[in-house]
Design an enzyme around this catalytic site. Structure first.
Site, PDB file in Angstrom:
ATOM      1  CG  HIS C   9      41.694  30.252  46.187  1.00  0.00           C
ATOM      2  ND1 HIS C   9      40.452  30.732  46.427  1.00  0.00           N
ATOM      3  CD2 HIS C   9      42.563  31.015  46.869  1.00  0.00           C
ATOM      4  CE1 HIS C   9      40.572  31.725  47.261  1.00  0.00           C
ATOM      5  NE2 HIS C   9      41.826  31.923  47.535  1.00  0.00           N
TER       6      HIS C   9
HETATM    7  N1  LIG Z   1      36.208  40.941  51.760  1.00  0.00           N
HETATM    8  C1  LIG Z   1      37.312  41.602  52.170  1.00  0.00           C
HETATM    9  N2  LIG Z   1      37.240  42.910  52.480  1.00  0.00           N
HETATM   10  C2  LIG Z   1      38.341  43.582  52.875  1.00  0.00           C
HETATM   11  N3  LIG Z   1      39.559  43.025  52.969  1.00  0.00           N
HETATM   12  C3  LIG Z   1      39.684  41.736  52.679  1.00  0.00           C
HETATM   13  C4  LIG Z   1      38.591  40.946  52.266  1.00  0.00           C
HETATM   14  N4  LIG Z   1      39.029  39.688  52.020  1.00  0.00           N
HETATM   15  C5  LIG Z   1      40.346  39.695  52.281  1.00  0.00           C
HETATM   16  N5  LIG Z   1      40.748  40.919  52.671  1.00  0.00           N
HETATM   17  C6  LIG Z   1      42.100  41.357  53.017  1.00  0.00           C
HETATM   18  O1  LIG Z   1      43.022  40.672  52.175  1.00  0.00           O
HETATM   19  C7  LIG Z   1      44.065  40.133  52.982  1.00  0.00           C
HETATM   20  C8  LIG Z   1      44.622  38.858  52.370  1.00  0.00           C
HETATM   21  O2  LIG Z   1      45.246  39.165  51.149  1.00  0.00           O
HETATM   22  P1  LIG Z   1      46.036  38.031  50.329  1.00  0.00           P
HETATM   23  O3  LIG Z   1      46.731  37.114  51.286  1.00  0.00           O
HETATM   24  O4  LIG Z   1      46.907  38.725  49.343  1.00  0.00           O
HETATM   25  O5  LIG Z   1      44.880  37.283  49.562  1.00  0.00           O
HETATM   26  P2  LIG Z   1      44.312  35.771  49.748  1.00  0.00           P
HETATM   27  O6  LIG Z   1      43.527  35.781  51.025  1.00  0.00           O
HETATM   28  O7  LIG Z   1      43.451  35.541  48.558  1.00  0.00           O
HETATM   29  O8  LIG Z   1      45.511  34.846  49.796  1.00  0.00           O
HETATM   30  C9  LIG Z   1      43.438  39.914  54.337  1.00  0.00           C
HETATM   31  O9  LIG Z   1      44.417  39.955  55.350  1.00  0.00           O
HETATM   32  C10 LIG Z   1      42.431  41.055  54.451  1.00  0.00           C
HETATM   33  O10 LIG Z   1      42.992  42.214  54.997  1.00  0.00           O
HETATM   34 MG   LIG Z   2      46.146  33.412  48.379  1.00  0.00          MG
END
Ligand SMILES: Nc1ncnc2c1ncn2[C@@H]1O[C@H](COP(=O)(O)OP(=O)(O)O)[C@@H](O)[C@H]1O
Ligand SMILES: [Mg+2]
Ligand SMILES: Nc1ncnc2c1ncn2[C@@H]1O[C@H](COP(=O)(O)OP(=O)(O)O)[C@@H](O)[C@H]1O
Ligand SMILES: [Mg+2]
Ligand SMILES: [Mg+2]
Ligand SMILES: [Mg+2]
Lengths: 124, 208, 124, 208
Positions: C9
């Site tokens: 990240h």
């Molecule tokens: N392994 C996974 N399988 C399904 N959905 C996931 C997974 N990891 C994260 N998510 C989804 O992604 C969302 C977060 O997206 P986002 O905030 O854009 O990304 P990040 O967590 O990298 O900051 C979570 O709320 C969840 O719904």
């Molecule tokens: Mg993020």
């Protein structure tokens, strides 16, 4: 809250890991990065680490998370049972878990146990 | 449903994401890193530009380009996930220029399968799967029961919204929220919430 | 030599981990850090990661080492059995082990196995 | 052996480390991070300054200050290790102003115990313990056998040097070199090599 000190050879690695852990685990946790030597080189400075321990100690204990080599030895010099304890954990993953647990109000033993769970977290 | 219909869907998603951006980001602030709204807004803005630059000729091509752009531009976990969802749906549509409700339902099933394969999340893990899976099931049921297209899309949108709301009491077991353990309980999953917007936008596109 | 890509990240975390691993494992190993979004924010850029894979690919395969969350998903998008494989390992410790193994001329499977041994390394 | 003798020992170590700095760093380049010579040179330079600023009145105080300064200034794993070694030896000497060969031997045993406790390295792990342990054993044997002090120190220095050389075929199991696994074989351990210098300096101090 339990304090956490990340100890690395590399000032940058400790600082970046602290930033990531803080972003996931919350900004309120007393967390300090102690990486690199006093003159900014690669290595460990016990003075920096002791200062970091004092900085994050709120009376609930402090967990030291070393990366490898001299960080581990420096951490051992500062161990003090029940107060300043070493977490033998994967550096980044253990730091994230420990900071989250500390932010949730876990005790010293609770933070240590949470950090150790990082050995069993699978990523895929 | 033709290419224009799917273009309208993407437009509706883009507006809904823009309007819901701060809410999604607040949800992500509670159990993530406070970027889900910004991530999706950036992603769908880029999708709009990509579609305008080279307008695809089929629903399938449009959705594949949407997915590819999301993968490249979102930056968070939702990028690969939504990207895969749209790409899989697009691939399921093949070269067809007109998509039947049954084909749409098969496309949503393909999207769900892609998200599951990539993210290894099961229902109940507090992710977008908790909105996507009930939406796919409701759509498939509605089609099988011979409901009108608008009714079928209404059923899917309702199921997605209910699925999203049902994530509140769950503990996250996938994604960065899983690091929070029990502290993730009591908050709606941002990805499930945005999936509800996606299916709301599908219903809106149908009633345009 | 097997190539290695560190996916995080955080651009800083990937770069600092790469520097540490290179210092221990040798400067010759094809190793790239792919952290952060294209505009320098926290997140993952599949374009950056693909470029990194191309950069380190010498024909002997590439190991991707993700930290957590979107890094893992981005890595999965680029998987290609027998050529580009994901190591589900502690980020820093696995990176060091993988770089050392690659520097020693290990095969793709060998580098993967070495990285996985990092789950069993105790520090104290 | 009085405070002056131990001050001379530290001076001899400082010169030996200065002269051997590049060699130690080269050894560390092969299986570590190419800083062992620089680390110790920096550490013993700081020790010289600390001893000059506040000259200790007993052998014990001198060695404790030496150890504390090494811990603070070396920066690498050898700092806590040598620091602990000198501090433990100093603590074993207590307030005494004159140290007998038997007391010296007990002090070296305390140093070895401290290094072992801190670093958890056993003999054969390819660390400074592989030079320190045989030196401690040789000194203790020489004292028990009633050898003259110079002969006893000669025996310790020889044992340390042999111990260091014997690390070449070993695989490192402690410290950062352990990450190299089989690649650590075929090189002398830098910390064992510097321990040989420390015992060579002890012999040199005695024949001043
Ligand atoms: N392994 C996974 N399988 C399904 N959905 C996931 C997974 N990891 C994260 N998510 C989804 O992604 C969302 C977060 O997206 P986002 O905030 O854009 O990304 P990040 O967590 O990298 O900051 C979570 O709320 C969840 O719904
Ligand atoms: Mg993020
Ligand atoms: N756990 C340990 N126990 C005993 N000696 C050790 C241990 N870890 C490292 N050493 C010694 O320290 C030496 C390396 O010192 P130095 O290069 O100054 O530190 P660093 O490895 O942190 O760069 C090694 O050659 C070894 O002899
Ligand atoms: Mg997020
Ligand atoms: Mg070194
Ligand atoms: Mg070093």
């Amino acid at each position: 809250m339990v304090g956490i000190v990340l100890i690395s050879h590399s000032g940058g690695l400790a600082a970046e890991t602290a930033a990531l852990a803080r972003q996931i685990g919350g900004a309120k946790v007393p967390l300090a990065a102690a990486g690199g030597t006093e003159d900014g080189g690669l290595g460990t400075s016990p003075d920096r680490v002791s200062a970091a321990v004092e900085e994050v100690d709120q009376g609930d204990g402090v967990v030291l998370i070393p990366d490898l080599g001299s960080s581990v030895l420096t951490a051992r010099l500062l161990e003090s049972p029940g107060q300043v304890v070493i977490a033998d954990v994967p550096f980044v993953e253990g730091a994230v878990s420990a900071v989250v647990a500390a932010g949730g109000g876990a005790s010293l033993d609770g933070v240590l146990a949470a950090a150790e769970e990082a050995w069993h977290f699978r990523k895929l | 449903m033709n290419t224009e219909f799917f273009a309208a869907w993407i437009e509706e998603i883009t507006s809904a994401v823009r309007a819901g951006r701060d809410h999604l980001t607040e949800l992500d602030a509670a159990i993530g890193d406070a970027d889900h709204g910004t991530n999706l807004d950036r992603g769908f803005t880029a999708v709009g530009e990509a579609l305008a630059a080279a307008p695809p000729g089929t629903p399938g091509a449009l959705l594949v380009l949407t997915g590819t752009t999301l993968i490249r531009k979102v930056g968070g976990a939702s990028g690969p996930l939504y990207g895969t969802a749209f790409r899989e749906m697009g691939k399921a549509f093949g070269e067809a220029t007109e998509i039947s409700p049954a084909e749409l339902s098969a496309g949503v099933d393909a999207a769900l399968a892609g998200v599951r394969r990539l993210g290894s999340a099961a229902e109940g893990d507090k992710t977008m799967v908790d909105a996507l899976a009930p939406a796919a099931a409701a759509l498939s049921r509605a089609v099988r029961d011979g409901l009108k297209p608008e009714e079928a899309l209404e059923a899917a949108a309702t199921a997605a919204a209910e699925g999203a709301r049902a994530t509140v009491p769950l503990q996250a077991r996938k994604g960065r929220a899983s690091y929070l353990g029990p502290r993730s309980v009591g908050h709606e999953d941002p990805g499930a919430a945005s999936t509800a917007l996606v299916f709301g936008a599908l219903r809106a596109a149908a009633s345009r």
